[in-house]
Design an enzyme around this catalytic site. Structure first.
Site, PDB file in Angstrom:
ATOM      1  N   ALA A  72     -25.599   4.751-111.912  1.00  0.00           N
ATOM      2  CA  ALA A  72     -25.202   5.957-111.194  1.00  0.00           C
ATOM      3  C   ALA A  72     -24.831   5.591-109.761  1.00  0.00           C
ATOM      4  CB  ALA A  72     -26.334   6.973-111.215  1.00  0.00           C
ATOM      5  N   GLY A 112     -27.392   4.526-115.640  1.00  0.00           N
ATOM      6  CA  GLY A 112     -26.457   5.421-116.324  1.00  0.00           C
ATOM      7  C   GLY A 112     -25.460   4.683-117.194  1.00  0.00           C
ATOM      8  N   GLU A 163     -27.386   4.037-120.333  1.00  0.00           N
ATOM      9  CA  GLU A 163     -27.559   5.307-121.037  1.00  0.00           C
ATOM     10  C   GLU A 163     -26.261   5.738-121.727  1.00  0.00           C
ATOM     11  OE1 GLU A 163     -30.887   7.875-118.769  1.00  0.00           O
ATOM     12  OE2 GLU A 163     -29.436   6.968-117.424  1.00  0.00           O
ATOM     13  N   GLU A 172     -34.358   2.487-113.122  1.00  0.00           N
ATOM     14  CA  GLU A 172     -34.652   3.691-112.337  1.00  0.00           C
ATOM     15  C   GLU A 172     -36.054   3.722-111.733  1.00  0.00           C
ATOM     16  OE1 GLU A 172     -31.266   4.914-115.031  1.00  0.00           O
ATOM     17  OE2 GLU A 172     -33.061   3.670-115.186  1.00  0.00           O
ATOM     18  N   ASP A 203     -30.456  -2.044 -98.326  1.00  0.00           N
ATOM     19  CA  ASP A 203     -30.162  -3.384 -98.825  1.00  0.00           C
ATOM     20  C   ASP A 203     -28.651  -3.554 -99.026  1.00  0.00           C
ATOM     21  OD1 ASP A 203     -31.189  -5.968 -99.961  1.00  0.00           O
ATOM     22  OD2 ASP A 203     -30.140  -5.223-101.721  1.00  0.00           O
ATOM     23  N   MET A 210     -42.109 -26.593 -94.993  1.00  0.00           N
ATOM     24  CA  MET A 210     -41.021 -25.695 -94.597  1.00  0.00           C
ATOM     25  C   MET A 210     -39.657 -26.351 -94.818  1.00  0.00           C
ATOM     26  SD  MET A 210     -40.079 -22.737 -93.533  1.00  0.00           S
ATOM     27  CE  MET A 210     -41.395 -21.848 -92.715  1.00  0.00           C
ATOM     28  N   ASP A 268     -36.167 -36.790 -91.502  1.00  0.00           N
ATOM     29  CA  ASP A 268     -37.439 -36.801 -90.782  1.00  0.00           C
ATOM     30  C   ASP A 268     -37.624 -38.194 -90.187  1.00  0.00           C
ATOM     31  OD1 ASP A 268     -39.991 -34.621 -91.056  1.00  0.00           O
ATOM     32  OD2 ASP A 268     -40.502 -36.597 -90.281  1.00  0.00           O
ATOM     33  N   VAL A 310     -38.525 -28.614 -87.042  1.00  0.00           N
ATOM     34  CA  VAL A 310     -39.638 -29.485 -86.649  1.00  0.00           C
ATOM     35  C   VAL A 310     -40.770 -28.620 -86.111  1.00  0.00           C
ATOM     36  CG1 VAL A 310     -38.077 -31.411 -86.192  1.00  0.00           C
ATOM     37  CG2 VAL A 310     -38.728 -29.890 -84.306  1.00  0.00           C
ATOM     38  N   LYS A 358     -38.837 -29.432 -79.894  1.00  0.00           N
ATOM     39  CA  LYS A 358     -37.592 -28.874 -80.429  1.00  0.00           C
ATOM     40  C   LYS A 358     -36.415 -29.184 -79.495  1.00  0.00           C
ATOM     41  CE  LYS A 358     -39.348 -25.055 -83.297  1.00  0.00           C
ATOM     42  NZ  LYS A 358     -38.717 -25.427 -84.577  1.00  0.00           N
ATOM     43  N   SER A 412     -40.231 -19.310 -85.037  1.00  0.00           N
ATOM     44  CA  SER A 412     -40.752 -17.953 -85.203  1.00  0.00           C
ATOM     45  C   SER A 412     -41.015 -17.264 -83.875  1.00  0.00           C
ATOM     46  CB  SER A 412     -42.038 -17.991 -86.031  1.00  0.00           C
ATOM     47  OG  SER A 412     -42.981 -18.850 -85.423  1.00  0.00           O
ATOM     48  N   TYR A 428     -38.869  -6.831 -96.239  1.00  0.00           N
ATOM     49  CA  TYR A 428     -38.617  -8.173 -96.758  1.00  0.00           C
ATOM     50  C   TYR A 428     -39.347  -9.273 -95.986  1.00  0.00           C
ATOM     51  CZ  TYR A 428     -34.819  -6.532 -99.832  1.00  0.00           C
ATOM     52  OH  TYR A 428     -34.087  -5.917-100.814  1.00  0.00           O
TER      53      TYR A 428
END
Length: 716
Positions: free
Chosen positions: A68, A116, A119, A139, A296, A324, A343, A400, A407, A429, A660
């Site tokens: 739908a 739909g 269906e 749904e 989304d 990570m 690394d 790192v 960094k 972060s 998320y």
């Protein structure tokens, strides 16, 4: 041509078989009101044409019908019950008209036939699909149940047990699984789809296939012996409640509808479905989950648009292996972009490769991948101790240790080894992108790319725009994140960026409670069971790591001293100083061990209570509403500040970042949807009751103005 509209064309083939082709003007077919009206008119034209002996439904798109048109749902669901019931009844009349045609019908299905769309094909007598098809009824993921006969026809075709599993989980089904339970009649190669469908119709016409018996089965009561029915529905209810819980009513409602309609014929069963559909459509949960779906789509559309400005990324690199780096390498390689993992130490490279291999091994064990695919992904990851290996990379992700000087040194080195137009991104972060950009000669090709741990499970990537980041840089990193299967959200630089900036006020609210004697386990229980977080704040801090939390908290306190500065020790300080780092060393707020399946198991640890009570005194009980308000008000206000300051571009992106990135309860829709549902004025009044607790509890002037004008963050 028997019928033609902008969405549907009907022509008469040889042997008097009508071919009804869904062919909307956009990129996909979906059931909006226009398509439903066209289908109704097309079926009338087919019925009136005396030459037609059989009908085949097809699609001119790469997918059959995706479902739908959900963009119509929120406004439609605001209508009164009578108006909504009329819409459902009119829609069902169209599907009944298809099912009641006086000759055999078949659906020739390619690509997705969901909601739909599924269906629709349930209303035909026969169903043949190609090998790329996915079918299902999603749904319940939107907080509703099928409304076009899905709960009525599917149980009568594949049995109540199978149907309840399909409907309550909302999962797509592969052709082989659908064939096994009888949801479809054949699976063929894409090039053979229409020819196979026509052949089956000819067999129905000559009596080789009893299409009338199939149709009668769908229109009759569900033939379940009383004891079997009792077992079926009681088992389903137990399983659904254990998975969905009290916050998601749609799966349980679906079980109840199938149970109540089991002894009824089609038309009466559809009435039961319609009433339940309308009731769920009016819930706050449906509004929230539909809102998440639309958000989304909005975020993905922005990412797709950014792709037009992006440079191609055919080769990537990640600096810093470990867990990570290994996760980033796996994600890139698994989605088809080869990646170098660089690394300075061989053990770190081994750890990174082992992380990727571990993820893939689990997928193979669960049947989600094959050894061949696993080998292909691992071959796309090139470990290296030498910077020379990254020289052909289109993008380099620095991952790192989270230390600005380390960094900065690594970023300056990287720039010497990559091409002039290669993009450099930092997976950080908390560290300012503008600060890190000072290490680079070309800061315009630099931005932040913040992945969340574990990388392969967490859908969000924060793309942080620095003051010098070019639009091409941002677009390329957005496109790369999308190619990796992630949902990218672009935010502007500030301490903590968006997700951590709003998470730490939540932790501050939690710490304030503990400082007044609250029991951390009791707080966790309220925030999990009542508010709906997957983890309470104490448990989440243990998972994140108290060392990480302690460091990030210091960054936030320095960045926003008026709101996030501290006076004295808090619970995070106490855990950190006592080397209780959480899951990583098996002791934090909780103590951790490993269960028989090898999964972390948490237990109450008396030592935590001793340490906290030594600082804060005896435990004190708090009301659940008080706990929720104390934790959530700071997060909500800080999220609003991020919108007002332009850190995030829209409420939709803010809500998706929270859902998320940190697991904000989906049934609440995110902070802005939650505020609109609660009423901004009601929230302001609540926050004012806690204003004495400090800066984190002070609503903004713009919020007060919005409240005074009875405004909302999402426009209806």
């Amino acid at each position: 041509m028997i019928y033609q509209s902008p969405t549907i064309q009907v022509e008469l083939l040889e042997d008097n078989i009508a071919k009804l082709c869904f062919n909307a003007q956009g990129s996909v077919n979906k059931f909006d009101r226009e398509t439903l009206a066209s289908l109704d008119a097309a079926l009338d034209s087919i019925k009136q044409n005396t030459k037609v002996k059989a009908l085949m439904l097809t699609s001119a798109k790469s997918t059959f019908i995706v479902g739908a048109d959900i963009t119509e749902f929120l406004s439609l669901f605001k209508q009164d019950d009578a108006t909504l019931l009329t819409w459902v009844e009119q829609a069902n009349a169209v599907f009944n008209k298809l099912e009641d045609l006086p000759f055999p019908t078949i659906s020739a299905v390619n690509g997705f036939a969901l909601g739909g769309g599924f269906e629709t094909i349930l209303a035909t007598d026969l169903r043949v699909v190609d090998t790329n098809t996915r079918i299902g009824l999603p749904e319940t993921k939107l907080g509703i149940i099928p409304g076009f006969g899905g709960t009525v026809r599917l149980p009568r075709i594949i049995g109540a047990d199978n149907a309840l599993e399909w409907i309550t989980s909302g999962k797509d089904q592969r052709p082989a699984d659908a064939l096994k339970v009888g949801a479809i009649d054949a699976v063929v190669a894409p090039e053979d789809l229409e020819a196979s469908a026509i052949q089956m119709l000819k067999e129905a016409l000559d009596g080789s296939i009893d299409w009338q018996a199939r149709r009668t089965l769908k229109q009759s009561p569900l033939m379940l012996p009383k004891l079997e029915a009792l077992m079926c529905f009681s088992t389903a209810k137990g399983m659904v409640f254990s998975v969905a819980g009290k916050h998601y009513p749609a799966p349980m409602a679906a079980v109840n509808v199938v149970e109540q309609a089991a002894g009824l014929g089609r038309d009466d069963a559809l009435k039961v479905e319609a009433q339940a559909f309308i009731k769920l459509a009016k819930t706050e949960v449906a509004q929230a989950l539909i809102g998440i779906f639309l958000n989304d789509q909005y975020v993905k559309a922005k990412a797709k648009k950014a792709g037009k400005l992006a440079h191609d990324v055919n080769q990537a690199a990640v600096l810093g292996a470990g867990i990570m780096g290994g996760g980033i390498a796996y994600q890139s390689a698994s989605k088809g972009t080869p990646i170098v993992m660089k690394d300075i130490a061989q053990p770190a490279l081994d750890l990174g490769l082992n992380e990727a291999a571990k993820i893939l091994t689990v997928q193979v064990a669960r049947g989600r991948s094959t050894p061949e695919k696993m080998a292909k992904v691992l071959n796309h990851i090139t470990p290296s101790l030498d910077y020379a290996a990254i020289k052909n990379s289109d993008i380099v992700v620095e991952a790192v240790v989270e230390h600005p000087k380390v960094k900065a040194t690594v970023l300056a080195e990287v720039e010497q080894y990559v091409s002039e137009d290669a993009i450099i991104a930092s997976n950080t972060s908390t560290i300012s992108i503008n600060l890190l950009a000072k290490s680079l000669k070309k800061p315009e090709r630099f931005c932040g790319m913040h992945f969340f741990n574990p990388v392969h499970k967490m859908p969000l990537v924060e793309i942080i725009r620095g003051e010098h980041s070019s639009e091409e840089t941002i677009a390329t990193v957005v496109a790369y994140a999308s190619k990796m299967g992630k949902t990218p959200i672009v935010v502007n630089d500030c301490p903590g960026f968006f997700v951590n900036r709003v998470l730490f006020p939540y932790f501050a609210g939690f710490s304030g409670l503990l400082a007044e004697g609250a029991d951390f386990a009791a707080v966790d229980k309220v925030m999990e069971k009542q508010f709906g977080w997957p983890m309470g704040p104490a448990y989440l801090l243990d998972v994140v790591g108290l060392d990480t939390g302690h460091h990030a908290q210091a960054v936030m306190a320095e960045g926003f001293p008026d709101r996030m500065g501290k006076n004295g020790k808090d619970a995070i300080d106490i855990m950190f100083e006592n080397k209780r780092l959480g899951q990583k060393n098996a002791k934090g707020f909780y103590a951790y061990s490993v269960d028989r399946r090898g999964k972390p198991k948490k237990d109450i640890d008396p030592v935590s209570y001793e340490l906290l009570s030594a600082e804060f005194g005896e435990l004190k009980a708090f009301e659940s509403d008080d706990i929720i308000a104390r934790c959530m008000i700071p997060m909500i206000i800080e999220t609003v500040r991020c919108l007002e300051e332009g850190i995030i571009a829209s409420p939709a992106e803010g809500d998706m970042g929270l859902v998320y990135g940190i697991g904000f309860p989906p049934f609440r829709g995110g902070v802005f949807r939650y505020l609109d549902t609660m009423g901004v004025a009601n929230f302001v009044a609540l926050a004012d009751k806690y204003a004495h607790l400090g800066g984190l509890y002070q609503v903004t002037d713009a919020m007060r103005e919005l409240a005074a004008n009875n405004g909302s963050y999402y426009q209806a």
